[in-house]
Write a protein that holds these residues in place. Structure first.
Motif, PDB file in Angstrom:
ATOM      1  N   LYS A  63       0.854  -1.193   0.000  1.00 26.83           N
ATOM      2  CA  LYS A  63       0.000   0.000   0.000  1.00 26.83           C
ATOM      3  C   LYS A  63       0.891   1.245   0.000  1.00 26.83           C
ATOM      4  O   LYS A  63       1.715   1.409   0.900  1.00 26.83           O
ATOM      5  CB  LYS A  63      -0.902   0.046   1.237  1.00 26.83           C
ATOM      6  CG  LYS A  63      -1.576  -1.279   1.575  1.00 26.83           C
ATOM      7  CD  LYS A  63      -2.804  -1.533   0.742  1.00 26.83           C
ATOM      8  CE  LYS A  63      -3.522  -2.788   1.223  1.00 26.83           C
ATOM      9  NZ  LYS A  63      -4.754  -3.067   0.470  1.00 26.83           N
ATOM     10  N   LYS A  64       0.709   2.111  -0.977  1.00 28.44           N
ATOM     11  CA  LYS A  64       1.517   3.330  -1.064  1.00 28.44           C
ATOM     12  C   LYS A  64       0.714   4.498  -0.480  1.00 28.44           C
ATOM     13  O   LYS A  64      -0.088   5.122  -1.172  1.00 28.44           O
ATOM     14  CB  LYS A  64       1.914   3.622  -2.510  1.00 28.44           C
ATOM     15  CG  LYS A  64       2.924   4.761  -2.656  1.00 28.44           C
ATOM     16  CD  LYS A  64       3.383   4.901  -4.095  1.00 28.44           C
ATOM     17  CE  LYS A  64       4.349   6.052  -4.275  1.00 28.44           C
ATOM     18  NZ  LYS A  64       5.591   5.877  -3.488  1.00 28.44           N
ATOM     19  N   LEU A  65       0.942   4.774   0.796  1.00 24.40           N
ATOM     20  CA  LEU A  65       0.204   5.836   1.471  1.00 24.40           C
ATOM     21  C   LEU A  65       0.768   7.204   1.123  1.00 24.40           C
ATOM     22  O   LEU A  65       1.963   7.342   0.824  1.00 24.40           O
ATOM     23  CB  LEU A  65       0.260   5.626   2.988  1.00 24.40           C
ATOM     24  CG  LEU A  65      -0.323   4.316   3.522  1.00 24.40           C
ATOM     25  CD1 LEU A  65      -0.321   4.330   5.049  1.00 24.40           C
ATOM     26  CD2 LEU A  65      -1.729   4.073   3.017  1.00 24.40           C
ATOM     27  N   PRO A  66      -0.063   8.259   1.170  1.00 26.23           N
ATOM     28  CA  PRO A  66       0.399   9.611   0.827  1.00 26.23           C
ATOM     29  C   PRO A  66       1.326  10.191   1.894  1.00 26.23           C
ATOM     30  O   PRO A  66       1.385   9.695   3.029  1.00 26.23           O
ATOM     31  CB  PRO A  66      -0.912  10.413   0.751  1.00 26.23           C
ATOM     32  CG  PRO A  66      -1.849   9.671   1.637  1.00 26.23           C
ATOM     33  CD  PRO A  66      -1.494   8.224   1.493  1.00 26.23           C
ATOM     34  N   GLU A  67       2.017  11.255   1.532  1.00 26.06           N
ATOM     35  CA  GLU A  67       2.992  11.893   2.420  1.00 26.06           C
ATOM     36  C   GLU A  67       2.352  12.387   3.720  1.00 26.06           C
ATOM     37  O   GLU A  67       3.017  12.440   4.755  1.00 26.06           O
ATOM     38  CB  GLU A  67       3.657  13.067   1.695  1.00 26.06           C
ATOM     39  CG  GLU A  67       4.876  13.615   2.388  1.00 26.06           C
ATOM     40  CD  GLU A  67       5.499  14.758   1.627  1.00 26.06           C
ATOM     41  OE1 GLU A  67       4.841  15.808   1.482  1.00 26.06           O
ATOM     42  OE2 GLU A  67       6.658  14.618   1.169  1.00 26.06           O
ATOM     43  N   ASP A  68       1.071  12.742   3.657  1.00 31.34           N
ATOM     44  CA  ASP A  68       0.385  13.195   4.875  1.00 31.34           C
ATOM     45  C   ASP A  68       0.494  12.159   5.985  1.00 31.34           C
ATOM     46  O   ASP A  68       0.561  12.514   7.164  1.00 31.34           O
ATOM     47  CB  ASP A  68      -1.098  13.466   4.578  1.00 31.34           C
ATOM     48  CG  ASP A  68      -1.300  14.738   3.785  1.00 31.34           C
ATOM     49  OD1 ASP A  68      -1.652  15.752   4.383  1.00 31.34           O
ATOM     50  OD2 ASP A  68      -1.100  14.706   2.558  1.00 31.34           O
ATOM     51  N   GLU A  69       0.512  10.877   5.604  1.00 33.20           N
ATOM     52  CA  GLU A  69       0.609   9.824   6.611  1.00 33.20           C
ATOM     53  C   GLU A  69       1.968   9.819   7.291  1.00 33.20           C
ATOM     54  O   GLU A  69       2.079   9.452   8.460  1.00 33.20           O
ATOM     55  CB  GLU A  69       0.317   8.450   6.003  1.00 33.20           C
ATOM     56  CG  GLU A  69      -1.134   8.048   6.018  1.00 33.20           C
ATOM     57  CD  GLU A  69      -1.781   8.162   7.393  1.00 33.20           C
ATOM     58  OE1 GLU A  69      -1.102   7.949   8.422  1.00 33.20           O
ATOM     59  OE2 GLU A  69      -2.971   8.483   7.456  1.00 33.20           O
ATOM     60  N   ALA A  70       3.011  10.224   6.560  1.00 30.06           N
ATOM     61  CA  ALA A  70       4.333  10.358   7.193  1.00 30.06           C
ATOM     62  C   ALA A  70       4.256  11.427   8.277  1.00 30.06           C
ATOM     63  O   ALA A  70       4.871  11.296   9.342  1.00 30.06           O
ATOM     64  CB  ALA A  70       5.391  10.721   6.159  1.00 30.06           C
ATOM     65  N   GLY A  71       3.474  12.481   8.009  1.00 33.29           N
ATOM     66  CA  GLY A  71       3.268  13.525   9.011  1.00 33.29           C
ATOM     67  C   GLY A  71       2.505  13.011  10.213  1.00 33.29           C
ATOM     68  O   GLY A  71       2.839  13.324  11.368  1.00 33.29           O
ATOM     69  N   ASN A  72       1.479  12.195   9.978  1.00 31.62           N
ATOM     70  CA  ASN A  72       0.706  11.618  11.084  1.00 31.62           C
ATOM     71  C   ASN A  72       1.572  10.700  11.945  1.00 31.62           C
ATOM     72  O   ASN A  72       1.488  10.711  13.177  1.00 31.62           O
ATOM     73  CB  ASN A  72      -0.490  10.844  10.536  1.00 31.62           C
ATOM     74  CG  ASN A  72      -1.509  11.751   9.867  1.00 31.62           C
ATOM     75  OD1 ASN A  72      -1.652  12.905  10.230  1.00 31.62           O
ATOM     76  ND2 ASN A  72      -2.210  11.233   8.873  1.00 31.62           N
ATOM     77  N   ILE A  73       2.407   9.903  11.291  1.00 24.44           N
ATOM     78  CA  ILE A  73       3.316   9.009  12.012  1.00 24.44           C
ATOM     79  C   ILE A  73       4.312   9.828  12.828  1.00 24.44           C
ATOM     80  O   ILE A  73       4.645   9.493  13.969  1.00 24.44           O
ATOM     81  CB  ILE A  73       4.031   8.056  11.032  1.00 24.44           C
ATOM     82  CG1 ILE A  73       3.021   7.061  10.448  1.00 24.44           C
ATOM     83  CG2 ILE A  73       5.175   7.305  11.727  1.00 24.44           C
ATOM     84  CD1 ILE A  73       3.540   6.252   9.275  1.00 24.44           C
ATOM     85  N   THR A  74       4.784  10.936  12.246  1.00 22.92           N
ATOM     86  CA  THR A  74       5.711  11.829  12.946  1.00 22.92           C
ATOM     87  C   THR A  74       5.110  12.332  14.253  1.00 22.92           C
ATOM     88  O   THR A  74       5.779  12.365  15.292  1.00 22.92           O
ATOM     89  CB  THR A  74       6.080  13.032  12.058  1.00 22.92           C
ATOM     90  OG1 THR A  74       6.735  12.562  10.873  1.00 22.92           O
ATOM     91  CG2 THR A  74       7.010  13.987  12.787  1.00 22.92           C
ATOM     92  N   LEU A  75       3.837  12.721  14.226  1.00 20.83           N
ATOM     93  CA  LEU A  75       3.179  13.218  15.437  1.00 20.83           C
ATOM     94  C   LEU A  75       3.141  12.138  16.522  1.00 20.83           C
ATOM     95  O   LEU A  75       3.306  12.428  17.709  1.00 20.83           O
ATOM     96  CB  LEU A  75       1.771  13.712  15.117  1.00 20.83           C
ATOM     97  CG  LEU A  75       1.672  14.997  14.294  1.00 20.83           C
ATOM     98  CD1 LEU A  75       0.208  15.364  14.053  1.00 20.83           C
ATOM     99  CD2 LEU A  75       2.394  16.156  14.980  1.00 20.83           C
TER     100      LEU A  75
END
Length: 278
Positions: free
Chosen positions: A146-158
Protein backbone atom coordinates in the motif's frame (compact mmCIF):
# COMPACT_ATOMS: atom_id res chain seq x y z
CA UNK A 1 8.67 -19.98 28.78
CA UNK A 2 5.03 -21.11 28.86
CA UNK A 3 2.10 -20.10 26.64
CA UNK A 4 -0.45 -18.18 28.72
CA UNK A 5 -2.79 -17.05 25.92
CA UNK A 6 -3.00 -17.49 22.16
CA UNK A 7 -4.03 -14.48 20.06
CA UNK A 8 -3.55 -16.21 16.71
CA UNK A 9 -1.15 -18.64 15.04
CA UNK A 10 1.61 -16.03 15.05
CA UNK A 11 1.16 -14.22 18.38
CA UNK A 12 0.92 -15.39 21.97
CA UNK A 13 1.12 -14.13 25.52
CA UNK A 14 3.85 -16.03 27.34
CA UNK A 15 5.24 -16.06 30.87
CA UNK A 16 8.62 -17.08 32.20
CA UNK A 17 9.57 -18.92 35.40
CA UNK A 18 9.31 -15.63 37.36
CA UNK A 19 5.76 -15.07 36.06
CA UNK A 20 6.85 -12.09 33.91
CA UNK A 21 4.59 -11.72 30.89
CA UNK A 22 5.71 -11.12 27.31
CA UNK A 23 3.92 -10.82 24.01
CA UNK A 24 5.83 -13.06 21.61
CA UNK A 25 5.48 -13.24 17.83
CA UNK A 26 6.78 -15.68 15.25
CA UNK A 27 5.49 -17.48 12.17
CA UNK A 28 3.39 -20.44 13.37
CA UNK A 29 4.50 -20.06 16.99
CA UNK A 30 1.03 -21.06 18.25
CA UNK A 31 0.14 -23.52 15.49
CA UNK A 32 -1.45 -26.63 17.05
CA UNK A 33 -0.48 -25.33 20.50
CA UNK A 34 -2.52 -24.77 23.66
CA UNK A 35 -2.20 -22.59 26.74
CA UNK A 36 0.12 -24.21 29.27
CA UNK A 37 2.48 -25.69 26.68
CA UNK A 38 6.11 -24.63 26.27
CA UNK A 39 7.03 -21.94 23.76
CA UNK A 40 9.24 -23.12 20.91
CA UNK A 41 12.04 -20.55 21.30
CA UNK A 42 13.36 -21.33 17.83
CA UNK A 43 10.19 -19.77 16.38
CA UNK A 44 10.44 -16.48 18.31
CA UNK A 45 10.97 -13.52 15.97
CA UNK A 46 9.82 -10.56 18.06
CA UNK A 47 9.35 -10.05 21.81
CA UNK A 48 7.39 -7.16 23.30
CA UNK A 49 8.34 -6.19 26.85
CA UNK A 50 6.07 -3.33 27.90
CA UNK A 51 6.95 -2.11 31.38
CA UNK A 52 3.96 0.19 31.74
CA UNK A 53 1.04 -1.93 32.94
CA UNK A 54 -1.64 0.16 31.29
CA UNK A 55 0.16 0.11 27.95
CA UNK A 56 0.69 -3.64 28.27
CA UNK A 57 -3.01 -4.31 28.91
CA UNK A 58 -4.11 -2.12 26.01
CA UNK A 59 -1.58 -3.81 23.74
CA UNK A 60 -3.03 -7.22 24.59
CA UNK A 61 -6.52 -5.96 23.74
CA UNK A 62 -5.20 -4.55 20.48
CA UNK A 63 -3.79 -7.94 19.50
CA UNK A 64 -7.29 -9.41 19.64
CA UNK A 65 -8.52 -6.99 16.96
CA UNK A 66 -5.52 -6.16 14.77
CA UNK A 67 -3.90 -8.70 12.42
CA UNK A 68 -0.42 -9.75 13.55
CA UNK A 69 1.24 -8.48 10.34
CA UNK A 70 0.35 -4.91 11.35
CA UNK A 71 1.77 -5.44 14.84
CA UNK A 72 4.96 -6.90 13.40
CA UNK A 73 5.25 -4.06 10.88
CA UNK A 74 4.88 -1.40 13.58
CA UNK A 75 7.44 -3.18 15.74
CA UNK A 76 9.96 -2.79 12.89
CA UNK A 77 9.04 0.89 12.39
CA UNK A 78 9.42 1.63 16.11
CA UNK A 79 12.78 -0.15 16.33
CA UNK A 80 13.96 1.82 13.29
CA UNK A 81 12.75 5.05 14.93
CA UNK A 82 14.59 4.29 18.18
CA UNK A 83 17.83 3.67 16.28
CA UNK A 84 17.55 6.73 14.04
CA UNK A 85 16.39 9.17 16.71
CA UNK A 86 18.64 7.76 19.47
CA UNK A 87 15.90 8.30 22.01
CA UNK A 88 13.56 6.40 24.28
CA UNK A 89 9.94 6.10 23.22
CA UNK A 90 6.99 5.68 25.54
CA UNK A 91 5.57 2.12 25.57
CA UNK A 92 2.23 3.52 24.38
CA UNK A 93 3.73 3.98 20.91
CA UNK A 94 3.22 0.23 20.34
CA UNK A 95 -0.50 0.71 20.95
CA UNK A 96 -1.11 4.12 19.36
CA UNK A 97 1.01 3.69 16.23
CA UNK A 98 -0.26 0.17 15.51
CA UNK A 99 -3.85 1.27 15.93
CA UNK A 100 -3.26 4.34 13.76
CA UNK A 101 -1.59 2.49 10.88
CA UNK A 102 -4.24 -0.24 10.95
CA UNK A 103 -6.99 2.37 10.62
CA UNK A 104 -5.02 4.42 8.08
CA UNK A 105 -4.83 1.35 5.83
CA UNK A 106 -8.58 0.80 6.22
CA UNK A 107 -9.24 4.41 5.13
CA UNK A 108 -6.82 3.96 2.21
CA UNK A 109 -8.65 0.82 1.09
CA UNK A 110 -11.93 2.75 1.21
CA UNK A 111 -10.45 5.48 -0.99
CA UNK A 112 -10.44 8.06 1.81
CA UNK A 113 -7.55 10.43 2.53
CA UNK A 114 -6.41 11.20 6.08
CA UNK A 115 -5.07 14.71 5.42
CA UNK A 116 -2.68 16.41 7.83
CA UNK A 117 -3.18 20.21 7.94
CA UNK A 118 0.15 20.65 9.75
CA UNK A 119 2.29 18.79 7.20
CA UNK A 120 4.34 21.88 6.31
CA UNK A 121 5.11 22.71 9.96
CA UNK A 122 5.88 19.07 10.75
CA UNK A 123 8.45 18.89 7.94
CA UNK A 124 10.00 22.11 9.20
CA UNK A 125 10.10 21.55 12.96
CA UNK A 126 10.50 17.78 13.19
CA UNK A 127 12.76 17.02 10.24
CA UNK A 128 14.40 13.91 11.77
CA UNK A 129 11.13 12.39 12.88
CA UNK A 130 9.55 13.18 9.51
CA UNK A 131 12.32 11.28 7.74
CA UNK A 132 11.47 8.29 9.92
CA UNK A 133 7.82 8.81 8.94
CA UNK A 134 8.78 8.67 5.27
CA UNK A 135 10.78 5.50 5.89
CA UNK A 136 7.73 4.04 7.65
CA UNK A 137 5.75 4.56 4.43
CA UNK A 138 8.41 2.52 2.63
CA UNK A 139 8.05 -0.25 5.24
CA UNK A 140 4.28 -0.22 4.73
CA UNK A 141 4.58 -0.38 0.95
CA UNK A 142 7.10 -3.22 1.12
CA UNK A 143 5.10 -5.28 3.64
CA UNK A 144 1.50 -4.53 2.64
CA UNK A 145 1.79 -3.26 -0.92
CA UNK A 146 0.00 0.00 0.00
CA UNK A 147 1.52 3.33 -1.06
CA UNK A 148 0.20 5.84 1.47
CA UNK A 149 0.40 9.61 0.83
CA UNK A 150 2.99 11.89 2.42
CA UNK A 151 0.38 13.20 4.87
CA UNK A 152 0.61 9.82 6.61
CA UNK A 153 4.33 10.36 7.19
CA UNK A 154 3.27 13.52 9.01
CA UNK A 155 0.71 11.62 11.08
CA UNK A 156 3.32 9.01 12.01
CA UNK A 157 5.71 11.83 12.95
CA UNK A 158 3.18 13.22 15.44
CA UNK A 159 2.96 9.79 17.09
CA UNK A 160 6.76 9.67 17.39
CA UNK A 161 6.88 13.18 18.88
CA UNK A 162 4.14 12.30 21.33
CA UNK A 163 6.05 9.17 22.39
CA UNK A 164 9.15 11.27 23.13
CA UNK A 165 7.33 13.57 25.55
CA UNK A 166 7.80 11.03 28.33
CA UNK A 167 4.20 10.74 29.45
CA UNK A 168 1.12 8.76 28.57
CA UNK A 169 -0.91 11.80 29.60
CA UNK A 170 0.07 13.78 26.51
CA UNK A 171 -2.44 13.59 23.69
CA UNK A 172 -1.97 13.83 19.95
CA UNK A 173 -4.01 17.05 20.04
CA UNK A 174 -1.36 18.53 22.37
CA UNK A 175 1.42 17.82 19.88
CA UNK A 176 -0.59 19.39 17.06
CA UNK A 177 -1.26 22.42 19.26
CA UNK A 178 2.45 22.74 20.17
CA UNK A 179 3.33 22.66 16.47
CA UNK A 180 0.92 25.48 15.63
CA UNK A 181 2.10 27.57 18.57
CA UNK A 182 5.75 27.14 17.59
CA UNK A 183 4.89 28.51 14.16
CA UNK A 184 3.02 31.43 15.76
CA UNK A 185 5.97 32.26 18.04
CA UNK A 186 8.40 32.19 15.11
CA UNK A 187 6.04 34.47 13.18
CA UNK A 188 6.05 36.96 16.07
CA UNK A 189 9.87 36.96 16.04
CA UNK A 190 10.19 37.40 12.27
CA UNK A 191 7.51 40.14 12.25
CA UNK A 192 9.12 42.01 15.17
CA UNK A 193 12.57 41.98 13.58
CA UNK A 194 11.48 42.16 9.94
CA UNK A 195 13.84 39.33 8.98
CA UNK A 196 13.73 35.78 7.66
CA UNK A 197 15.23 33.37 10.17
CA UNK A 198 18.00 31.04 9.04
CA UNK A 199 16.33 27.66 9.44
CA UNK A 200 19.60 25.82 8.82
CA UNK A 201 21.37 27.45 11.77
CA UNK A 202 22.15 25.76 15.07
CA UNK A 203 20.52 28.70 16.91
CA UNK A 204 17.26 28.12 15.05
CA UNK A 205 17.31 24.40 15.81
CA UNK A 206 17.99 25.10 19.49
CA UNK A 207 15.20 27.69 19.63
CA UNK A 208 12.66 25.29 18.14
CA UNK A 209 13.79 22.53 20.52
CA UNK A 210 13.45 24.93 23.44
CA UNK A 211 9.93 25.85 22.32
CA UNK A 212 8.90 22.20 22.00
CA UNK A 213 9.76 21.51 25.63
CA UNK A 214 8.60 24.94 26.77
CA UNK A 215 5.07 24.19 25.55
CA UNK A 216 5.23 20.79 27.19
CA UNK A 217 6.09 22.46 30.51
CA UNK A 218 3.36 25.02 29.94
CA UNK A 219 0.80 22.28 29.34
CA UNK A 220 1.84 20.46 32.53
CA UNK A 221 2.04 23.73 34.50
CA UNK A 222 5.69 22.95 35.31
CA UNK A 223 7.36 26.22 34.32
CA UNK A 224 10.91 26.73 35.58
CA UNK A 225 11.00 28.85 38.72
CA UNK A 226 13.77 31.01 40.16
CA UNK A 227 14.04 33.33 43.16
CA UNK A 228 16.80 35.40 41.55
CA UNK A 229 15.79 37.95 38.90
CA UNK A 230 19.28 39.47 38.66
CA UNK A 231 20.14 37.78 35.35
CA UNK A 232 16.81 38.71 33.80
CA UNK A 233 17.35 42.38 34.66
CA UNK A 234 20.77 42.30 33.02
CA UNK A 235 19.44 40.53 29.91
CA UNK A 236 16.50 42.96 29.71
CA UNK A 237 18.88 45.92 29.69
CA UNK A 238 21.36 44.34 27.27
CA UNK A 239 18.88 42.83 24.77
CA UNK A 240 15.94 45.23 24.95
CA UNK A 241 14.46 44.32 21.56
CA UNK A 242 14.62 40.58 22.29
CA UNK A 243 13.00 41.21 25.68
CA UNK A 244 10.20 43.27 24.10
CA UNK A 245 9.68 40.45 21.57
CA UNK A 246 9.43 37.97 24.43
CA UNK A 247 6.73 40.16 26.02
CA UNK A 248 4.74 39.97 22.77
CA UNK A 249 4.98 36.18 22.93
CA UNK A 250 3.85 36.23 26.57
CA UNK A 251 0.87 38.37 25.58
CA UNK A 252 0.01 36.00 22.73
CA UNK A 253 0.12 33.04 25.14
CA UNK A 254 -2.08 34.96 27.59
CA UNK A 255 -0.14 33.72 30.60
CA UNK A 256 2.27 35.24 33.10
CA UNK A 257 5.63 33.53 32.57
CA UNK A 258 8.16 33.01 35.36
CA UNK A 259 11.32 35.13 35.31
CA UNK A 260 13.36 32.05 34.43
CA UNK A 261 11.20 31.23 31.40
CA UNK A 262 11.35 34.89 30.31
CA UNK A 263 15.12 34.76 30.58
CA UNK A 264 15.51 31.65 28.42
CA UNK A 265 13.07 32.88 25.78
CA UNK A 266 14.82 36.26 25.55
CA UNK A 267 18.25 34.66 25.18
CA UNK A 268 17.04 32.30 22.44
CA UNK A 269 15.36 35.17 20.57
CA UNK A 270 18.56 37.22 20.79
CA UNK A 271 20.69 34.33 19.52
CA UNK A 272 18.46 33.32 16.63
CA UNK A 273 18.00 36.90 15.40
CA UNK A 274 21.63 37.85 15.92
CA UNK A 275 22.88 34.89 13.86
CA UNK A 276 20.41 35.76 11.10
CA UNK A 277 21.48 39.41 11.01
CA UNK A 278 25.13 38.43 10.91
Amino acid sequence: MIIKKIFNNNAILAKDSDNHEFVVMGCGIAFKKSAGEKVDKALIEKTFILKQNDASEKFKLLLEDVPSEYVSLCYDIIQYAKNMLSTKLNDYIYVTLTDHIYNAIKLYDEGLKNLNPLIWEIKKFYAKEFQVGLKALEFIEEELGKKLPEDEAGNITLHLINAQLNSSYNKMEDVAEYTKKIQDVLSIVTYTYGITLDESSISYERFVTHLRFFFQRLNKKELIESDDDFLLKKIKAKYKKAYDCMLKIEKYLDIELTDEEKLYLTIHIQRVTQRTNE
